[in-house]
Design an enzyme around this catalytic site. Structure first.
Site, PDB file in Angstrom:
ATOM      1  N   SER A 700     -46.562  11.282  54.728  1.00 46.44           N
ATOM      2  CA  SER A 700     -45.277  11.483  55.394  1.00 46.44           C
ATOM      3  C   SER A 700     -45.392  12.178  56.756  1.00 46.44           C
ATOM      4  CB  SER A 700     -44.320  12.262  54.494  1.00 46.44           C
ATOM      5  OG  SER A 700     -44.696  13.603  54.439  1.00 46.44           O
ATOM      6  N   LYS A 743     -37.110  18.843  52.501  1.00 49.83           N
ATOM      7  CA  LYS A 743     -37.642  18.890  53.859  1.00 49.83           C
ATOM      8  C   LYS A 743     -36.572  19.312  54.855  1.00 49.83           C
ATOM      9  CE  LYS A 743     -41.328  15.532  53.198  1.00 49.83           C
ATOM     10  NZ  LYS A 743     -41.719  14.126  53.327  1.00 49.83           N
TER      11      LYS A 743
END
Ligand SMILES: Nc1ncnc2c1ncn2[C@@H]1O[C@H](COP(=O)(O)OP(=O)(O)O)[C@@H](O)[C@H]1O
Ligand SMILES: [Mg+2]
Length: 798
Positions: A700, A743
């Site tokens: 990611s 996140k």
């Protein structure tokens, strides 16, 4: 008329006083006859005897008045009190009375000296005592080697037999050793052998000395054998005795130790006590059967046997388990709500779900249904929520940490064949809690391991399966235990790490982490008051400003949850307490951000991002770790070289490949970015992901690596308030990633205001309460050129 066996002491005295018998002395033809009822007197010895009858006393008195000579002769029948001539043997011994004393009861005590063998030929008188015509018996004795050999042999045999004997005195032994005359030797030995009257009489009648010695030798041999046997028996007895004495002593010691340990005195006491306890525990019938069997086995174990210990601890487990002990539920929704609010700030959705759960419990009164599982980073309140639920429903609280449990036996116990076996931790925990319906937190279920020792998750499946857990089988217990009343709740940091079979049984409730504002509130309402109270500062504490708390959150912690914040606040409380004490109860009025340095030392964390992003080659990625969401710095640099790529910072395989993909992508985009194509062969590229020791993995960070590289090569810094997440393909397409919510919250905590996410993740934004992200700019992106244009301006890409 009676006589006495020779007693040791008397004989000693007698032997010493004895005059040697004068064998050649001529005997009168007629002598008084004294019958002996149970012995035979031999010539050559001195012996004691007692005269009690009138007849005997008269005889003795008359003898003492004349030549003191009498004849003793044995009776064939000891039962006849006053034997007549027909009861008496015909061979007797002529003796001289050495001494007579009268005893207190009128009896006469005599010492007599044996003189020679006589034969009674006719009785002359029976009243007032027996008198008979006697003649001396001539002995035949041929002095030859054979006789001498026999003599020595008998002497030696006697010495051996006398050796261990209690009845043969030392003077007698000495005398036998010295005797030269074989007839005298034979008589002394015969007198001292303890033979039966018949045997003694036979020896008396043997006129042939050699034959007499031969007969004696036989007696002695048999006697020696008997003695040896006796000896053996005695030493066996002795041995037996010492062994049993040893055991006795050891057992006494063991008992003393047991008493010290507060254990029972006897096995029976112990068995009864255990039975009583097991009955009191109201165990189910099938368990009672097993318990009875074991109690029976315990009762027959020798005390101190290892097996006894094993059985006892088993029975103690049975006795101590809460087979039928439950606490009463308080299922009052309003009350539960109050308790949940008291313990936890916000997390409304979670509380709602818990209240529904309690409502169902109240209606259905059983727990069938999915197991609640709280998932979120450390310190987000998963365990403490479990505690609150227990409080809200009025049950006991139990917690079992599954972190690092790899062995099925830890859950389900070891079979009793192991000496040190124990039940598994489920059963252990229930014994500790003492009720069979606690709120039971299976903490960190995502940290379960599995290896060759068996899969603990399969045992947990049985624990959590309402179809099976009413008869949970622990290997140690062997009998089923009903877990169906237990309210199990699981917790995990990361949902993906929960074994899928277990995950299927759970209803996941997420606790993604707190923003700075949440933390400030929680610190104000919960953490700070608790820490101050724990340190005795409730009244004396200074006013702690919001700025101070914020500074603690920002500069001293770096987390999704509240653990470190709570720890740092605890540290502040401790220091304040010390100051209060040192200054005699005085404390400063307020505590502001500026005071923290003095209390907590230098800040642990840079006021994040801003400072670090001023140089080209650094970007901010977003990651999800065990600790929740985090921001991740990516640094790129280049050196003169030959086009090599170096990646450091505990980067694992997938992230490494993602970095290589990013480099290739930037390289193939050289023309679009107007980069010098020659730089790739003259430079080495180094990509580093700091915050060093924590391993990093996953794809990611792709777009963040591309951004760092572009920033380096374009020599343009990345804006300080920007972070991004997204996987990149070689063709520049951006793929979705996991953990969007964590996140974004992490980015917000770090002071980021602008976040790029893959367009395909846009749907995940609904999970985040809108008010949490109202001040964030979240931009979905599909391709890399979009990213680079947002970061560096529209004209960066041609
Ligand atoms: N929402 C909340 N309100 C008040 N205190 C909280 C909240 N969430 C967590 N805490 C506190 O934070 C600390 C850590 O919580 P804990 O339950 O140990 O976290 P976890 O089990 O998720 O790691 C505890 O002292 C707990 O009371
Ligand atoms: Mg916990």
């Amino acid at each position: 008329m009676t006589s006495e066996e020779i007693s040791e002491a008397e004989l000693d005295e007698a032997v010493e006083q004895a005059e040697p018998p004068t064998l050649e002395e001529p005997l009168p033809e007629i002598l008084p006859v004294l019958p002996l009822r149970n012995t035979v007197l031999f010539p050559s010895i001195v012996a004691p005897m007692v005269a009690t009858t009138e007849r005997a006393k008269r005889l003795v008195d008359d003898a003492l008045a004349s030549d003191r000579l009498i004849v003793t002769v044995a009776s064939r029948d000891a039962e006849v009190a006053e034997p007549a001539p027909e009861h008496l043997y015909s061979v007797g011994t002529a003796v001289r009375i050495l001494r007579m004393t009268k005893t207190e009861d009128g009896a006469q005590r005599l010492w007599v000296q044996g003189l020679r063998r006589v034969e009674i030929s006719a009785y002359e008188q029976t009243q007032p005592y027996l008198r008979a015509r006697v003649k001396a018996v001539a002995e035949t004795q041929v002095a030859n080697l054979e006789l001498e050999a026999l003599h020595r042999n008998v002497s030696r045999q006697f010495a051996i037999v006398a050796e261990g004997s209690q009845t043969v005195s030392e003077p007698v032994r000495a005398m036998v050793a010295q005797l030269q005359d074989s007839s005298a030797l034979a008589d002394v030995v015969a007198a001292n052998l303890g033979l039966a009257v018949g045997d003694r009489q036979a020896l008396l009648e043997m006129v042939d000395v050699q034959a007499r010695l031969e007969r004696l030798s036989e007696h002695l041999a048999r006697e020696a054998e008997v003695r040896a046997l006796e000896q053996e028996i005695r030493s066996q007895v002795q041995e037996e005795l010492t062994r049993s004495q040893r055991e006795y002593v050891l057992r006494e010691q063991a008992r003393a130790i047991r008493r010290q340990l507060g254990e029972y005195e006897t096995q029976t006491e112990q068995v009864e006590e255990l039975r009583r306890r097991i009955e009191a525990a109201k165990v189910p019938e099938n368990v009672m059967e097993v318990a009875e069997r074991e109690l029976g086995r315990l009762a027959v174990q020798p005390p101190g046997a290892m097996e006894a210990g094993t059985i006892r601890s088993y029975l103690e487990w049975i006795a101590d388990l809460p087979w039928s002990k439950s606490s009463d539920d308080t299922l009052d929704i309003a009350g539960a709500r109050l308790i949940l609010d008291e313990d936890h700030y916000d997390i409304e959705k979670v509380k709602e779900r818990i209240l529904e759960f309690i409502a169902v419990l109240k209606l259905k009164r059983d727990l069938r249904g999915p197991i609640l599982c709280f998932v979120g980073p450390p310190g987000t309140g998963k365990t403490s929520l479990g505690r609150s639920i227990a409080r809200a429903v009025g049950r006991k609280f139990a917690r079992l940490s599954l972190g690092g449990v790899r062995d099925e036996a830890e859950i389900r116990g070891h079979r009793r064949t192991y000496v040190s076996s124990l039940p598994g931790r489920i059963i252990q925990t229930l014994r500790r809690v003492g009720t069979n319906n606690p709120v039971f937190i299976l903490d960190e279920i995502d940290k379960l391991g599995a290896d060759f020792r068996g899969d603990p998750s399969s045992a947990l499946l049985e624990v959590l399966d309402p179809e099976q857990n009413s008869a949970f089988s622990d290997h140690y217990l062997e009998v089923p235990f009903d877990l169906s009343k237990v309210l199990f709740i699981a917790t995990a940091n990361v949902l993906e790490n929960i074994p899928p079979a277990l995950r299927d049984r759970m209803e996941v409730i997420e606790l993604p982490g707190y923003t700075e504002e949440d933390k400030l509130e929680i610190a104000r309402r919960h953490l700070l008051p608790r820490q101050l109270a724990q340190h005795g500062l409730t009244e004396r504490a200074p006013r702690i400003t919001d700025a101070a708390i914020r500074a603690v959150i920002r500069n001293y912690t770096h987390e999704a949850g509240l653990r470190n914040l709570e720890r740092e606040l605890g540290k502040i409380a401790r220091k304040l307490a010390r100051r209060v004490v040192e200054r005699g109860g005085e404390s400063a009025a307020t505590l502001d951000a500026g005071d923290l340095h003095g209390l907590l030392g230098p800040a642990h964390f840079e006021p994040e991002v801003a400072g670090r992003l001023q140089i080209p080659g650094v970007s901010v990625g977003l990651a999800v770790t065990e600790g929740g969401g985090e921001i991740l710095f990516i640094e790129a640099t280049r050196m003169k070289g030959k086009g090599e790529l170096k990646i450091t910072g505990s980067v694992r395989d997938v992230m490494r490949e993602s970095a290589m993909t990013a480099v290739s992508l930037v390289r193939t985009s050289s023309a679009n970015l107007r980069l010098d194509p020659g730089l790739w062969s003259t430079s080495d590229i180094h990509i580093h992901v700091p915050a060093g020791a924590t391993p990093k993995d996953g794809p990611s960070a792709g777009i963040a690596i591309v951004t760092a590289l572009a920033s380096l090569l374009l020599d343009k810094p990345v804006p300080p308030d920007l972070a991004m997440t997204g996987e990149i393909t070689l063709r520049g397409k951006i793929l979705p990633v996991g953990g969007i919510k964590e996140k974004i919250l992490a980015a917000k905590r770090a002071g980021i205001t602008h976040v790029l996410i893959p367009a395909a993740n846009e749907k995940d934004l609904v999970e985040i309460p809108p008010d949490r992200i109202s001040d964030l700019k979240i931009e979905p992106v599909e391709r890399i050129e979009q990213v680079l244009q947002i970061v560096f301006g529209r004209d960066v890409w041609v």
